[in-house]
Structures are given as structure tokens and as C-alpha cells.
Design a protein around this motif. Structure first.
Motif, PDB file in Angstrom:
ATOM      1  N   TYR A  18      -5.546  45.036   1.620  1.00  7.01           N
ATOM      2  CA  TYR A  18      -6.172  46.300   1.232  1.00  7.01           C
ATOM      3  C   TYR A  18      -5.547  47.498   1.948  1.00  7.01           C
ATOM      4  O   TYR A  18      -5.192  47.422   3.124  1.00  7.01           O
ATOM      5  CB  TYR A  18      -7.673  46.265   1.519  1.00  7.01           C
ATOM      6  CG  TYR A  18      -8.434  45.369   0.573  1.00  7.01           C
ATOM      7  CD1 TYR A  18      -8.971  45.870  -0.609  1.00  7.01           C
ATOM      8  CD2 TYR A  18      -8.594  44.010   0.843  1.00  7.01           C
ATOM      9  CE1 TYR A  18      -9.660  45.046  -1.492  1.00  7.01           C
ATOM     10  CE2 TYR A  18      -9.279  43.180  -0.031  1.00  7.01           C
ATOM     11  CZ  TYR A  18      -9.803  43.705  -1.196  1.00  7.01           C
ATOM     12  OH  TYR A  18     -10.470  42.884  -2.072  1.00  7.01           O
ATOM     13  N   GLU A  19      -5.456  48.583   1.224  1.00  2.26           N
ATOM     14  CA  GLU A  19      -4.977  49.850   1.786  1.00  2.26           C
ATOM     15  C   GLU A  19      -6.072  50.480   2.632  1.00  2.26           C
ATOM     16  O   GLU A  19      -7.260  50.358   2.319  1.00  2.26           O
ATOM     17  CB  GLU A  19      -4.600  50.778   0.633  1.00  2.26           C
ATOM     18  CG  GLU A  19      -4.108  52.147   1.028  1.00  2.26           C
ATOM     19  CD  GLU A  19      -3.803  53.025  -0.172  1.00  2.26           C
ATOM     20  OE1 GLU A  19      -3.735  54.258  -0.002  1.00  2.26           O
ATOM     21  OE2 GLU A  19      -3.650  52.465  -1.288  1.00  2.26           O
ATOM     22  N   PRO A  33      -8.627  52.911   3.521  1.00  3.81           N
ATOM     23  CA  PRO A  33      -9.285  54.010   2.798  1.00  3.81           C
ATOM     24  C   PRO A  33      -9.387  55.240   3.701  1.00  3.81           C
ATOM     25  O   PRO A  33      -9.694  55.126   4.888  1.00  3.81           O
ATOM     26  CB  PRO A  33     -10.667  53.443   2.475  1.00  3.81           C
ATOM     27  CG  PRO A  33     -10.927  52.433   3.543  1.00  3.81           C
ATOM     28  CD  PRO A  33      -9.579  51.863   3.921  1.00  3.81           C
ATOM     29  N   LEU A  69     -11.104  53.555  -3.444  1.00  2.00           N
ATOM     30  CA  LEU A  69     -10.450  52.737  -2.413  1.00  2.00           C
ATOM     31  C   LEU A  69     -11.465  52.295  -1.365  1.00  2.00           C
ATOM     32  O   LEU A  69     -11.451  51.142  -0.919  1.00  2.00           O
ATOM     33  CB  LEU A  69      -9.318  53.529  -1.757  1.00  2.00           C
ATOM     34  CG  LEU A  69      -8.056  53.748  -2.588  1.00  2.00           C
ATOM     35  CD1 LEU A  69      -7.077  54.652  -1.845  1.00  2.00           C
ATOM     36  CD2 LEU A  69      -7.386  52.417  -2.920  1.00  2.00           C
ATOM     37  N   LYS A 104     -10.310  58.828  -6.628  1.00  2.00           N
ATOM     38  CA  LYS A 104      -9.406  57.733  -6.268  1.00  2.00           C
ATOM     39  C   LYS A 104      -9.690  57.247  -4.854  1.00  2.00           C
ATOM     40  O   LYS A 104      -9.758  56.036  -4.593  1.00  2.00           O
ATOM     41  CB  LYS A 104      -7.957  58.195  -6.391  1.00  2.00           C
ATOM     42  CG  LYS A 104      -6.942  57.139  -5.981  1.00  2.00           C
ATOM     43  CD  LYS A 104      -5.519  57.686  -6.060  1.00  2.00           C
ATOM     44  CE  LYS A 104      -4.506  56.652  -5.566  1.00  2.00           C
ATOM     45  NZ  LYS A 104      -3.113  57.192  -5.618  1.00  2.00           N
ATOM     46  N   LYS A 105      -9.855  58.188  -3.918  1.00  2.00           N
ATOM     47  CA  LYS A 105     -10.123  57.824  -2.522  1.00  2.00           C
ATOM     48  C   LYS A 105     -11.462  57.101  -2.390  1.00  2.00           C
ATOM     49  O   LYS A 105     -11.591  56.143  -1.632  1.00  2.00           O
ATOM     50  CB  LYS A 105     -10.133  59.085  -1.654  1.00  2.00           C
ATOM     51  CG  LYS A 105      -8.792  59.804  -1.553  1.00  2.00           C
ATOM     52  CD  LYS A 105      -7.785  59.022  -0.745  1.00  2.00           C
ATOM     53  CE  LYS A 105      -6.531  59.842  -0.482  1.00  2.00           C
ATOM     54  NZ  LYS A 105      -5.516  59.087   0.285  1.00  2.00           N
TER      55      LYS A 105
END
Length: 217
Positions: free
Chosen positions: A151-152, A154, A172, A168-169
Motif C-alpha cells: 500500500y502507498e 496515504p 487511498l 483520490k487522497k
């Protein structure tokens, strides 16, 4: 994955102002929007007259506030009322809320943490609350747990970034939080967004303090 129970158990001591009594009180207040008379009251002349008395207080408060309270109270309440009444699509929880998110984002004093709180209190099973503590906690958990390695991190969007970027954020954040929640589903304590938020708030505060201490030293 590591258990977050110890952090959730420490929430009340760390954040007494955000304990369950206040949280449940807000849920009860928001439930008033379920009344058929709510929309009628907003459109009434008596509500407009009440606003005329309230607006000077808001104006004075905003004169010395860095985070202003919206002066167009009617528009904000109408939007939150619509958020509350929206149907959540299980396949795309933003499907019926994107336009309302956009409207809130364009409102004075509303950034992602506040919008996420509005969405959460209107639909507590579908939307988590996000802030700097949650951001720090998610980063720490991604670093420490192999189950989250893909996972990126957030991150909260910059205040002046586009509304598209803010959604989008938020998505995430939701992806990471949902995965953490899934890994705790069988636990007795952390089994919904509220319980997980308690753990993330405490863990995030510890991580932020650690980072600050490292910078100072």
C-alpha cells in the motif's frame, strides 16, 4: 499483523474530549436529519430569521480565526442533509456523494479532515475520519507490517489542491484503513471504523511525537 488493541484501550485517557459520550452525542444530533420536517424547517422564514441573529457571531468569530466557520450556514446544512440522505453504493461508496463532496470542499473552512468527519457521522459504517494522526499511524503500520507493504502511504492533500486530488487522497486512506480493519475483524475490540480510529489516533500521536523529538534532538 500486530494487534492495535493496546492503542484503542488507551484512547479515553489520551483524548477524553473525544470519548464515546461526545461521539454518540454527535451521532444522535445527526440522526435529527432523518426527520421529514428537517427540509421544511430549513426552508422556513423562522429559520432565516434565526440565521440573521447567528451571523454576527460567526462574523466576529471568523474575524480572528485562521479556520473560518462557514457563513453560508443554510447551504452547509442543506449539503450535510443531502449527505445523510444519500444511499451508499457498496461497489462505489462515492457514487452518490461525489457532487456533495465537491460542494463541501468549496465551502469556507472545509478541508478533507472535516469532510471525512461529515461523511463518517452521516454514514459511520462506510467512511472513516482522517487527520494527521491517522496519516502518521498508517505510515507506521505500513512500515511495520508485511500485510500492508503493497500500500502507498496515504497523505492529506494540500489545502489548495484540486477537489479531484482530495477525493483520490481520501480513497487511498480508505484502502489502507479498510485493509487494517479487515485484519482485525475477528478481534473483540477493533471491529468498526470508530474502534479503529481510536487506535490510529493514539498510535499516530505517538509517531508524531517521536518524529518531533527526533527533529528537536
Amino acid at each position: 499483523m500486530e494487534s492495535l488493541d493496546k492503542y484503542a484501550n488507551h484512547f479515553d485517557a489520551s483524548y477524553p474530549a473525544y470519548a464515546d459520550a461526545r461521539y454518540l452525542g454527535i451521532l444522535a444530533l445527526v440522526s435529527k436529519y432523518d426527520s421529514d420536517s428537517a427540509s421544511t424547517l430549513l426552508a422556513s422564514e423562522s429559520f432565516k430569521q434565526a440565521l440573521d441573529i447567528i451571523l454576527p457571531v460567526i462574523a466576529i468569530k471568523n474575524y480572528k480565526s485562521q479556520i473560518p466557520f462557514p457563513e453560508d450556514v443554510l447551504a452547509v446544512v442543506e449539503t450535510v442533509l443531502e449527505v445523510r440522505g444519500a444511499t451508499i453504493d457498496a461497489s462505489d461508496r462515492f457514487k452518490n456523494l461525489t457532487l456533495l463532496f465537491n460542494r463541501l470542499e468549496a465551502t469556507q473552512g472545509f478541508q478533507l479532515p472535516t469532510i471525512s468527519a461529515v461523511f463518517h457521522f452521516c454514514h459511520p459504517e462506510s467512511f472513516p475520519i482522517v487527520d494527521v494522526n491517522v496519516q502518521a499511524a498508517c505510515k507506521a503500520l505500513i512500515d511495520r507490517n508485511p500485510e500492508l507493504a503493497e500500500y502507498e502511504y496515504p497523505k492529506l492533500p494540500a489545502p489548495r489542491s484540486s477537489v479531484k486530488n482530495k477525493i483520490k487522497k481520501y480513497k487511498l486512506f480508505i484502502a489502507v484503513i479498510d485493509k487494517i480493519l479487515d485484519l482485525h475483524r475477528e478481534k473483540n475490540i477493533i471491529n468498526n471504523y470508530r474502534c479503529l480510529d481510536k487506535a490510529l489516533m493514539v498510535l499516530g500521536a505517538l509517531q508524531l511525537k517521536k518524529t518531533t523529538d527526533a527533529v528537536i534532538s
